[in-house]
Design an enzyme around this catalytic site. Structure first.
Site, PDB file in Angstrom:
ATOM      1  N   TRP A 357       0.842  -1.212   0.000  1.00 50.60           N
ATOM      2  CA  TRP A 357       0.000   0.000   0.000  1.00 50.60           C
ATOM      3  C   TRP A 357       0.869   1.251   0.000  1.00 50.60           C
ATOM      4  O   TRP A 357       0.395   2.348  -0.266  1.00 50.60           O
ATOM      5  CB  TRP A 357      -0.954   0.006   1.205  1.00 50.60           C
ATOM      6  CG  TRP A 357      -0.309   0.294   2.540  1.00 50.60           C
ATOM      7  CD1 TRP A 357       0.671  -0.437   3.135  1.00 50.60           C
ATOM      8  CD2 TRP A 357      -0.585   1.384   3.437  1.00 50.60           C
ATOM      9  NE1 TRP A 357       1.014   0.111   4.353  1.00 50.60           N
ATOM     10  CE2 TRP A 357       0.255   1.235   4.567  1.00 50.60           C
ATOM     11  CE3 TRP A 357      -1.462   2.456   3.417  1.00 50.60           C
ATOM     12  CZ2 TRP A 357       0.250   2.120   5.649  1.00 50.60           C
ATOM     13  CZ3 TRP A 357      -1.470   3.345   4.492  1.00 50.60           C
ATOM     14  CH2 TRP A 357      -0.618   3.175   5.589  1.00 50.60           C
ATOM     15  N   ASP A 358       2.150   1.089   0.254  1.00 49.77           N
ATOM     16  CA  ASP A 358       3.104   2.201   0.217  1.00 49.77           C
ATOM     17  C   ASP A 358       2.955   2.988  -1.086  1.00 49.77           C
ATOM     18  O   ASP A 358       3.082   4.208  -1.121  1.00 49.77           O
ATOM     19  CB  ASP A 358       4.547   1.685   0.267  1.00 49.77           C
ATOM     20  CG  ASP A 358       4.849   0.785   1.442  1.00 49.77           C
ATOM     21  OD1 ASP A 358       3.930   0.119   1.927  1.00 49.77           O
ATOM     22  OD2 ASP A 358       6.011   0.730   1.863  1.00 49.77           O
ATOM     23  N   GLU A 488       0.975  -1.751  13.080  1.00 49.44           N
ATOM     24  CA  GLU A 488       1.058  -3.213  13.184  1.00 49.44           C
ATOM     25  C   GLU A 488       1.452  -3.678  14.589  1.00 49.44           C
ATOM     26  O   GLU A 488       1.634  -4.870  14.810  1.00 49.44           O
ATOM     27  CB  GLU A 488       2.046  -3.745  12.145  1.00 49.44           C
ATOM     28  CG  GLU A 488       1.530  -3.579  10.727  1.00 49.44           C
ATOM     29  CD  GLU A 488       2.554  -3.954   9.672  1.00 49.44           C
ATOM     30  OE1 GLU A 488       3.747  -4.062   9.998  1.00 49.44           O
ATOM     31  OE2 GLU A 488       2.153  -4.117   8.500  1.00 49.44           O
ATOM     32  N   LYS A 601       3.491   1.860  16.131  1.00 46.25           N
ATOM     33  CA  LYS A 601       4.581   1.707  15.162  1.00 46.25           C
ATOM     34  C   LYS A 601       4.587   2.862  14.162  1.00 46.25           C
ATOM     35  O   LYS A 601       5.626   3.379  13.786  1.00 46.25           O
ATOM     36  CB  LYS A 601       4.393   0.373  14.426  1.00 46.25           C
ATOM     37  CG  LYS A 601       5.463   0.070  13.412  1.00 46.25           C
ATOM     38  CD  LYS A 601       5.166  -1.247  12.686  1.00 46.25           C
ATOM     39  CE  LYS A 601       6.275  -1.590  11.714  1.00 46.25           C
ATOM     40  NZ  LYS A 601       5.914  -2.701  10.824  1.00 46.25           N
ATOM     41  N   GLN A 602       3.408   3.221  13.685  1.00 47.50           N
ATOM     42  CA  GLN A 602       3.329   4.247  12.642  1.00 47.50           C
ATOM     43  C   GLN A 602       1.957   4.903  12.697  1.00 47.50           C
ATOM     44  O   GLN A 602       1.037   4.355  13.289  1.00 47.50           O
ATOM     45  CB  GLN A 602       3.566   3.621  11.271  1.00 47.50           C
ATOM     46  CG  GLN A 602       2.499   2.646  10.833  1.00 47.50           C
ATOM     47  CD  GLN A 602       2.997   1.691   9.747  1.00 47.50           C
ATOM     48  OE1 GLN A 602       3.450   0.600  10.064  1.00 47.50           O
ATOM     49  NE2 GLN A 602       2.901   2.095   8.498  1.00 47.50           N
TER      50      GLN A 602
HETATM   51  C1  BGC Z   1       4.909  -1.209   7.512  1.00 46.35           C
HETATM   52  C2  BGC Z   1       3.861  -1.303   6.423  1.00 46.35           C
HETATM   53  C3  BGC Z   1       4.554  -1.189   5.076  1.00 46.35           C
HETATM   54  C4  BGC Z   1       5.673  -2.199   4.932  1.00 46.35           C
HETATM   55  C5  BGC Z   1       6.485  -2.005   3.670  1.00 46.35           C
HETATM   56  C6  BGC Z   1       5.958  -2.280   7.283  1.00 46.35           C
HETATM   57  O1  BGC Z   1       6.951  -2.177   8.271  1.00 46.35           O
HETATM   58  O2  BGC Z   1       4.322  -1.385   8.776  1.00 46.35           O
HETATM   59  O3  BGC Z   1       2.918  -0.274   6.576  1.00 46.35           O
HETATM   60  O4  BGC Z   1       3.617  -1.385   4.068  1.00 46.35           O
HETATM   61  O5  BGC Z   1       6.568  -2.069   6.022  1.00 46.35           O
HETATM   62  O6  BGC Z   1       7.084  -0.742   3.628  1.00 46.35           O
END
Ligand code: BGC
Length: 768
Positions: A357-358, A488, A601-602
């Protein structure tokens, strides 16, 4: 954090050779051209620690899944970008002694990535144990002009001896992936050919049967004249070379030009690849290094004209942003809608080179702002082409009637991620794909996209949401259970606010688009109705019911949206109160401890506020930012940029700058100690957004560009350009004024700090 890269506005410079940093540098010094790329490894032999990585866009292998406990619905394989045949090898032996930087004494080592021209330059002096010393200066590039061609100029000077030497120029297809699940080799032999002056190898991927033909030719020169020597041409399965015998003369420079081609069966008929490869090699050799280089750097010059960001007063920041832009531009050029952007681009194997989804949430805005709209459009078309697979994917999980669930990770549209809490639950990715359609149309005004492709995708995603929610009798509202939000560090939660919000938004937007298409092009609407079997009345009735009765967790007292139902049951602790030795959490804490903690985490709720900013007043955004930001550990590289954008909007300029620093030099300074695996390509787009949407305050509202710039304390000025609806607009922010210049295209109305201004061609509008 490391600090060994020298600061320079246009170059990435490593001085002195430290083998312990070699893998980090190999990632940082990677080259690519959208079709192929490779890590910044050495041309000559190196017996020290290295990860020789070469990649061909779109060529992957379905590596059999390895998991402890199989769950129904898991994909059978994880698609991996393949470490591909390498064309860069120039192996030198002087009197039988291999030139190997791990075995020689190395001095005056410099590795430089020239971002303006797109070259990797390396120079060093190497002394053999017996004292023989050579000086090497090498320049390499992957042509941005001729996407299947690469070239190397390798200058070798014996400093203190004259002696016979051999130069082996090879193509090696006997390569392995470091991350192979079962230590399998992914390439099989097809054919190889070595003749005097050229070598070609075609290898084929197991299972997926991609053919890749890699070839090389070369020319040797000294004092501007061709050098000839005895040549032996060798070939064996998956390998071909030429060994040239020469005599090195003390103080005389020998220049080796090596030209490589990489052809994939995605672009050429398999039975003609060796022939076409041979022809391309001949053409490259005839053109010569200088002509190929000139054409290559002309493309870079043009690219920089459109996408450069300048920062005055802070060289480290300037270097950081250009490095991010450089890597993005060489990873994806937008010419081929079958390709996408892996989180590591061509710089490493991690994340399998697959699409996340990035792309939609982070990369799309970058390409919208810096490139022709066709580039971003191709990213959307990529997902459109995968729609049937996304429908199949949803059907495997029990969804029906054309509901689509796009994969978390994919190469060809099939899901290839297999951790249940992500594969089945991190479904917000589906919403990001819908949002990207909106974002693209909002920016470009290309409403036609909705008619041609967009609406079909939106209907399928809305269908998924409408089946994924369920009616809660207890709440008398719709809920969405068992999900993982962008954060996550919480899994299998109920009612992730962000996901619920996206779901409802998608169902609303789909209906707006449906109404618009129906009005604008009834015939097209009928076509879409029949292709999608859209039961308009019935489905819309259900969607509207969900829209009206969806549950969104919130804490009215605090005035914040809740990341999920149980968030307030957690012990709420600020990151600043963690012991430094506890960080990063993902390395120091057990997974269950992370899951039970409040640490984020984000961006999650904040991701939603970023997407749907205009639906919320500033104070709501502030309350949520103040609540969540202190608990966020930013252990995903995608996180800081969202915080920069919101902090800038809120006037938290120091916080915005602090977050910006985390993203802009993430790889150059190896902030997270993981650059050896490859660079964080997709989060680099976040750095661009941090400057343009964060500091520059750029938004698109009602088809107009809006700006609300501020100047970070540490800078004296910055400027960026935007490609926007057939115009190029440049914004230059100084301490006391902002200039907005229409560099090309028809006059355009923009909104600067809330005031409308019409930009006329070449006329600078100055705000004091
Ligand atoms: C992130 C995801 C991301 C993936 C690839 C993961 O660490 O939590 O949101 O899509 O890395 O960049």
């Amino acid at each position: 954090m490391k600090n060994y890269i020298k600061h320079h506005p246009w170059e990435i410079i490593e001085e002195g050779f430290d083998p312990s940093l070699n893998r980090v540098s190999e990632s940082i010094f990677s080259l690519g051209n959208g079709r192929m790329g490779q890590r910044g490894t050495f041309e000559e032999d190196y017996s020290g620690d290295t990860h020789q990585g070469s990649y061909v866009a779109g060529v992957y292998y379905p590596d059999k899944t390895r998991v402890g406990w199989w769950k129904n619905g898991y994909p059978e394989y994880f698609a991996k970008v393949l470490n591909a045949p390498s064309w860069i090898g120039i192996h030198i032996k002087v009197q039988g002694d291999v030139l190997d930087l791990a075995a020689c004494k190395v001095s005056e080592f410099r590795r430089v990535l020239d971002m303006k021209r797109g070259t990797l330059n390396r120079s060093f002096t190497a002394s053999y144990p017996d004292g023989k010393t050579v000086r090497v200066e090498a320049t390499r590039f992957c042509s941005m002009d001729a996407g299947e061609v690469g070239a190397i100029r390798y200058r070798l000077t014996p400093v203190n001896f004259s002696a016979p030497a051999t130069i082996r120029l090879d193509i090696d297809a006997d390569v392995v992936n470091q991350d192979s699940n079962y230590q399998e080799k992914f390439w099989e032999e097809v054919s190889q050919e070595a003749r005097e002056g050229a070598a070609l190898v075609t290898a084929q991927t197991r299972k997926t049967n991609f053919h890749v033909c890699t070839g090389m030719t070369y020319a040797l020169q000294a004092g501007g004249k061709p050098v000839t020597g005895k040549v032996t041409a060798n070939a064996r399965p998956k390998y071909a070379d030429n060994v040239v015998e020469v005599v090195l003369t003390e103080g005389e420079e020998l220049t080796i030009f090596k030209y490589g081609v990489i052809l994939s069966s995605e672009n050429h008929p398999k039975d003609r690849m060796m022939k076409i490869g041979g022809e391309k090699l001949q053409a490259a050799r005839l053109a010569g290094f200088d002509a190929l280089f000139n054409a290559h750097q002309a493309v870079w010059a043009h690219t920089w004209e459109l996408c450069d960001i300048t920062i005055e007063g802070d060289v480290a920041a300037q270097q950081g942003i250009r490095f991010n832009i450089f890597q993005l531009m060489q990873t994806y050029t937008g010419k081929d809608s079958r390709l996408n952007i892996g989180p590591k681009g061509f710089t490493g194997e991690k994340y399998g080179g697959s699409t996340y989804w990035d792309t939609e949430a982070y990369c799309l805005p970058f390409y919208l702002g810096t490139s022709d709209p066709s580039v971003a459009r191709n990213l959307l078309v990529y997902r459109y082409k995968h729609l049937p697979k996304a429908i199949e994917n949803a059907a495997k999980l029990g969804f029906k009637d054309g509901a689509a669930l796009y994969p978390m990770v994919t190469m060809n549209g099939e899901e290839c991620h297999n951790e249940w809490e992500i594969t089945f639950e991190e479904i917000h990715r589906n919403g990001a794909i819908a949002y990207a359609i909106y974002d693209y149309v909002r920016y470009t005004g290309d409403e036609n996209y909705l008619v041609q492709y967009g609406l079909e995708v939106l209907i399928a995603i809305s269908r998924f949401w409408s089946q994924r929610v369920n009616w809660s009798a207890a709440r008398q509202q719709y809920v969405m259970l068992g999900v993982t939000g962008p954060n996550e560090y919480e899994n299998n939660v109920n009612n992730n606010w962000y996901t619920n919000r996206l779901a409802v938004w998608t169902m609303k937007y789909t209906q707006q688009v449906a109404d618009w298409v129906k009005r604008r092009d009834p015939a097209a609407f009928d076509r879409i109705l029949s292709v999608t079997r859209f039961r308009e009345h019935e489905e819309r009735t259900r969607w509207n019911d969900i829209i009206a009765k969806m549950y969104f967790p919130e804490d009215r007292e605090r005035g914040v949206f809740l990341q999920q139902d149980g968030f307030l049951d957690k012990e709420l602790i600020a990151v600043k109160d963690l012991r430094p030795e506890d960080r990063p959490l993902n390395e120091k804490w057990s997974w269950d401890r992370i899951l039970r903690s409040c640490f984020i985490k984000q961006a999650d709720v904040l991701q939603g506020l970023y997407f749907f900013e205009d639906e919320f007043d500033l104070e709501s955004i502030r309350r949520n930012f103040d609540f969540y930001e202190p608990m966020t550990v930013h252990e995903s590289s995608l996180s800081p940029c969202v915080h920069v954008i919101l902090a800038s909007r809120l006037g938290y300029t120091e916080k915005a700058y602090e977050m910006y620093l985390r993203t802009s030099r993430l790889d150059l300074d190896d902030y997270n100690h993981d650059t050896d695996d490859g660079c964080h390509i997709t989060s680099m787009a976040g750095t661009w957004m941090s400057v343009v949407k964060g500091f520059g305050g750029m938004r698109v509202r009602d088809g107009k560009l809006h700006f609300a710039p501020f100047m970070p304390d540490h800078w004296t000025s910055y400027s960026f350009r935007l490609e926007f609806r057939d115009r190029v607009v440049r914004v230059k922010v100084n301490r006391d004024k902002t200039e907005t210049i229409l560099e090309s295209g028809e006059p355009i109305e923009i909104v600067m700090n809330g005031k409308s201004v019409v930009l006329e061609p070449r006329q600078a509008t100055v705000k004091v």
